[in-house]
Design a protein around this motif. Structure first.
Motif, PDB file in Angstrom:
ATOM      1  N   PHE A 142       0.817  -1.221   0.000  1.00  0.00           N
ATOM      2  CA  PHE A 142       0.000   0.000   0.000  1.00  0.00           C
ATOM      3  C   PHE A 142       0.852   1.272   0.000  1.00  0.00           C
ATOM      4  N   ARG A 143       2.130   1.102   0.398  1.00  0.00           N
ATOM      5  CA  ARG A 143       3.016   2.277   0.419  1.00  0.00           C
ATOM      6  C   ARG A 143       3.497   2.662  -0.974  1.00  0.00           C
ATOM      7  N   ASN A 144       3.441   1.699  -1.904  1.00  0.00           N
ATOM      8  CA  ASN A 144       3.974   1.962  -3.245  1.00  0.00           C
ATOM      9  C   ASN A 144       3.229   3.123  -3.899  1.00  0.00           C
ATOM     10  N   GLY A 145       3.964   4.192  -4.208  1.00  0.00           N
ATOM     11  CA  GLY A 145       3.354   5.373  -4.842  1.00  0.00           C
ATOM     12  C   GLY A 145       2.510   6.188  -3.880  1.00  0.00           C
ATOM     13  N   ARG A 146       2.493   5.806  -2.590  1.00  0.00           N
ATOM     14  CA  ARG A 146       1.709   6.586  -1.620  1.00  0.00           C
ATOM     15  C   ARG A 146       2.647   7.078  -0.525  1.00  0.00           C
ATOM     16  N   PHE A 147       2.388   6.718   0.708  1.00  0.00           N
ATOM     17  CA  PHE A 147       3.169   7.230   1.833  1.00  0.00           C
ATOM     18  C   PHE A 147       3.158   6.186   2.937  1.00  0.00           C
ATOM     19  N   LYS A 148       3.996   6.424   3.966  1.00  0.00           N
ATOM     20  CA  LYS A 148       4.018   5.541   5.136  1.00  0.00           C
ATOM     21  C   LYS A 148       2.994   6.004   6.161  1.00  0.00           C
TER      22      LYS A 148
ATOM     23  N   LEU B  37      -3.710   0.476   7.612  1.00  0.00           N
ATOM     24  CA  LEU B  37      -4.251  -0.407   6.564  1.00  0.00           C
ATOM     25  C   LEU B  37      -3.159  -1.329   6.027  1.00  0.00           C
ATOM     26  N   PHE B  38      -3.487  -2.614   5.967  1.00  0.00           N
ATOM     27  CA  PHE B  38      -2.551  -3.627   5.463  1.00  0.00           C
ATOM     28  C   PHE B  38      -3.226  -4.458   4.383  1.00  0.00           C
TER      29      PHE B  38
ATOM     30  N   HIS C 161      10.544   0.199  15.457  1.00  0.00           N
ATOM     31  CA  HIS C 161       9.974  -0.876  14.623  1.00  0.00           C
ATOM     32  C   HIS C 161      10.181  -0.663  13.132  1.00  0.00           C
ATOM     33  N   ASP C 162      10.037   0.586  12.667  1.00  0.00           N
ATOM     34  CA  ASP C 162      10.112   0.784  11.213  1.00  0.00           C
ATOM     35  C   ASP C 162      11.511   0.487  10.668  1.00  0.00           C
TER      36      ASP C 162
END
Lengths: 74, 576
Positions: free
Chosen positions: A11-17, A67-68, B270-271
């Motif tokens: 979900f991080r791809n192209g988005r954010f952490k 979200l995972f 953790h990260d």
């Protein structure tokens, strides 16, 4: 209201952490998911303040939503 | 036809035996536990000549079935005092199965201090005195055995920890890249050391291979099985991308990531140690994010981790190791954790037991929280060299707790509790408490259902349904551990209806039999009861099916959860 939104794995791809989000009162998890360009089917795990949540869960000010995709290990 | 290869280290004789009829339908854990129960006096000292060390490939090992290359090792455990099965990937299982070896049983022990190696081949086992490789680490042993006998040779070996009979010592298995997979838990390396065996080589030359009774049926079932494994998001996408370490962030979010020797459930760093960061680091440094632990693995959750100069550091870098040295010891430096992983492989010591042990050692003041440099030194200079302190550390978490008077010692049956806090993930607490193996997450992985939404959902913070969940998973796992299958096939098996029938169909086609789902469940139940019976005769009763008291008295943040099962509720587990 403000919430903290955390994204994991693909979900991080192209988005954010992690990001602060300003949302209208009464917004639910599903609306956040769709606003990210994700589909309901892609969601594996919803964590709301460290507990399992649902797409229908309504968000409140100060919530942390994570979200995972469906992932696992062990 | 499959045979039993038997080695007696007391009189240095070897035999090839017919498979007893009662063992014909067994493989992997089902077989090793049956052998241990039949041949080991339960009250014997695990490091005495009376113990037996056995290896058995699974029922499907050596076939073309995806992910079937696991080897089971069994003995009485010097760590838990109970029965032990520990399974691992690598190349040995498939070689043994193709040689027609149903099990390799090693009994007795030399009366003098002489060390030996065993050479296994199509004509039996040869015992030779070993001098040259004593004291060496596992990587050097594998290199030397390949130089002596050829690159294709399979190797099972122990490092200095096994030679010194440390109760956290493991048995290493050569993997397809001549690196290492491990029979990690329960101190089986010490048992191999007690038999004075430095390594076992396996020569696959002339192997007859595995015969399939109904090849067409097998092919169709194998195809359906692979399809299910690749279709499931966990085994088909998540595991190959991030490895098992994807769990760091999830458990941290759920408040179930044991941190600072199980004092809290979330880790600030953790990260830095997460699967996501690890994936990006591996890619940036030219490592391999995907890697199989044995030929025919289609999940590929292993990886090759390089340093910043692109040089190999470690492979098979698992969540439990990273959690243990990371969150539990407060080390947020993934490179140092990787170096420690490599050292533990080389010394031949269980990376879970050792990581949990370091958490207790930090609590004891032997080294400071987060001091990864001192941890590396303790591994190299103390454990690796077998100093007095090194032997205490190499005895695992319980050993350090007893020696230094620590009361917060996370063990069950003296085996270190792995990477999930039982207060905030209650199902896994039932597994830790009741497993015949001592604390062991793999024996009934409730994390799937408590945290990952696989196989349904059971609230991790409530008691409801946890005993039944753990029981069902432990029964299924005992059966899966007998097939030679990687336990990660449980993810598709729990969610995709075609997966488990395809697995059973493969077994039926391999042997020309007609097992049903109920037969497989009954096999799992039978194995658990057999193992428990051994443990009870060894002196482990339901009083040993308990978590340490601090889980009841110390609430864990962020949910302030405590372990609140009564003894009677835990004992319900065995009502089947």
């Amino acid at each position: 209201m403000k919430i903290t939104l955390k994204l994991f794995a693909t979900f991080r791809n192209g988005r954010f952490k992690i990001a602060e989000q300003e949302l209208a009162e009464g917004t639910d998890v599903r609306q956040v998911v769709l606003s990210l360009g994700l589909t309901e089917e892609e969601i594996g795990i919803v964590m709301l303040n460290g507990r399992h949540g649902e797409l229908d869960s309504t968000l409140s000010h100060g919530d942390t939503l994570s979200l995972f995709p469906l992932v696992g290990g062990g | 036809m499959d045979k039993i290869f038997r080695v007696n280290m007391t009189d240095l004789t070897t035999k090839i035996e017919e498979v007893p009829a009662a063992w014909a339908g067994l493989g992997g854990r089902g077989l090793t536990s049956t052998i241990v129960a039949a041949e080991v006096p339960p009250t014997c000292h695990a490091l005495s000549a009376q113990n037996v060390l056995c290896f058995a490939p699974g029922l499907l090992t050596g076939t073309a079935a995806a992910n079937s290359g696991r080897l089971s090792a069994g003995a009485k455990s010097p760590l838990t005092g109970g029965i032990k099965e520990s399974n691992a990937g690598g190349t040995a299982a498939q070689m043994l199965a193709k040689l027609g070896i149903k099990a390799l049983i090693i009994e007795g022990a030399p009366k003098d201090g002489t060390w030996y190696n065993l050479a296994v081949g199509v004509n039996g086992v040869t015992i030779s005195e070993e001098k040259e490789l004593l004291g060496l680490g596992n990587f050097a042993v594998i290199d030397a055995v390949e130089a002596r006998l050829g690159k294709k040779t399979g190797v099972l070996t122990i490092g200095p920890a096994g030679e010194l009979k440390m109760t956290a010592a493991n048995i290493s298995v050569k993997d397809p890249d001549s690196k290492i997979r491990s029979h990690g838990r329960g101190g089986l390396g010490a048992v191999m050391g007690s038999k004075q065996i430095k390594f076992i080589s396996i020569d696959g030359e002339g192997a007859p291979g595995v015969k399939i009774a109904d090849p067409e049926k097998f092919k169709a079932a194998a195809k359906a099985f692979s399809k299910a494994v690749l279709e499931h998001p966990v085994s088909g996408e998540g595991l190959p991308t991030y490895g098992t370490n994807v769990l760091v962030n999830i458990l941290n979010e759920a408040g179930g990531l044991p941190t600072r020797n199980f004092t809290t459930g979330q880790f600030e760093g953790h990260d830095k140690i997460s699967g996501e960061t690890m994936h990006d680091t591996i890619v940036a440094r030219g490592g391999k994010p995907k890697h199989g632990c044995h030929a025919g693995c289609i999940i590929q959750c292993s990886q090759v981790y390089n340093d910043k100069d692109g040089k190999y550091v470690t492979s098979g870098f698992e969540y439990e190791t990273i959690w243990g040295l990371g969150a539990d010891c407060c080390i947020d430096n993934l490179d140092d954790i990787a170096r420690a992983d490599n050292l533990m492989d080389d010394i031949g010591i269980d990376s879970i037991e050792t990581a949990v042990m370091f958490g207790v050692a930090m609590e004891a003041g032997i080294l400071n929280w987060g001091d990864s440099k001192e941890m590396l030194r303790l591994l190299t200079d103390e454990i690796g060299k077998g100093t007095a302190l090194g032997r205490i550390l190499g005895g695992g978490a319980g050993s350090v707790g007893r020696t230094y008077g620590v009361t917060r010692v996370p063990v069950v049956k003296n085996q270190g509790i792995p990477a999930y806090d039982p207060r905030s993930v209650k199902g896994i607490g039932i597994t830790y408490a009741t497993s015949t193996m001592g604390a062991d997450h793999t024996s009934g992985y409730t994390i799937a259902t408590n945290i990952l939404n696989v196989g349904g959902y059971v609230d991790p913070l409530k008691k409801d349904g946890q005993v039944e969940l753990s029981r069902n998973l432990q029964i299924a796992t005992a059966a899966v551990d007998s097939t030679g299958m990687c336990i990660f096939v449980a993810f598709p098996a729990l969610d995709i209806p075609e997966c488990l029938p395809a697995l059973i169909d493969m077994i039926n086609a391999r042997f020309g039999i007609a097992l049903t789902g109920d037969d497989v469940t009954n096999l799992g139940k039978h194995i658990l009861k057999l193992e428990r019976d051994f443990n009870q005769k060894a002196g482990l009763t339901n009083v040993h099916d308990r978590l340490p008291d601090f889980f009841k008295t110390e609430p864990v943040a962020p949910h302030n959860a405590v372990w609140d099962f009564t003894d009677a509720e835990i004992d319900e587990f065995w009502n089947f």
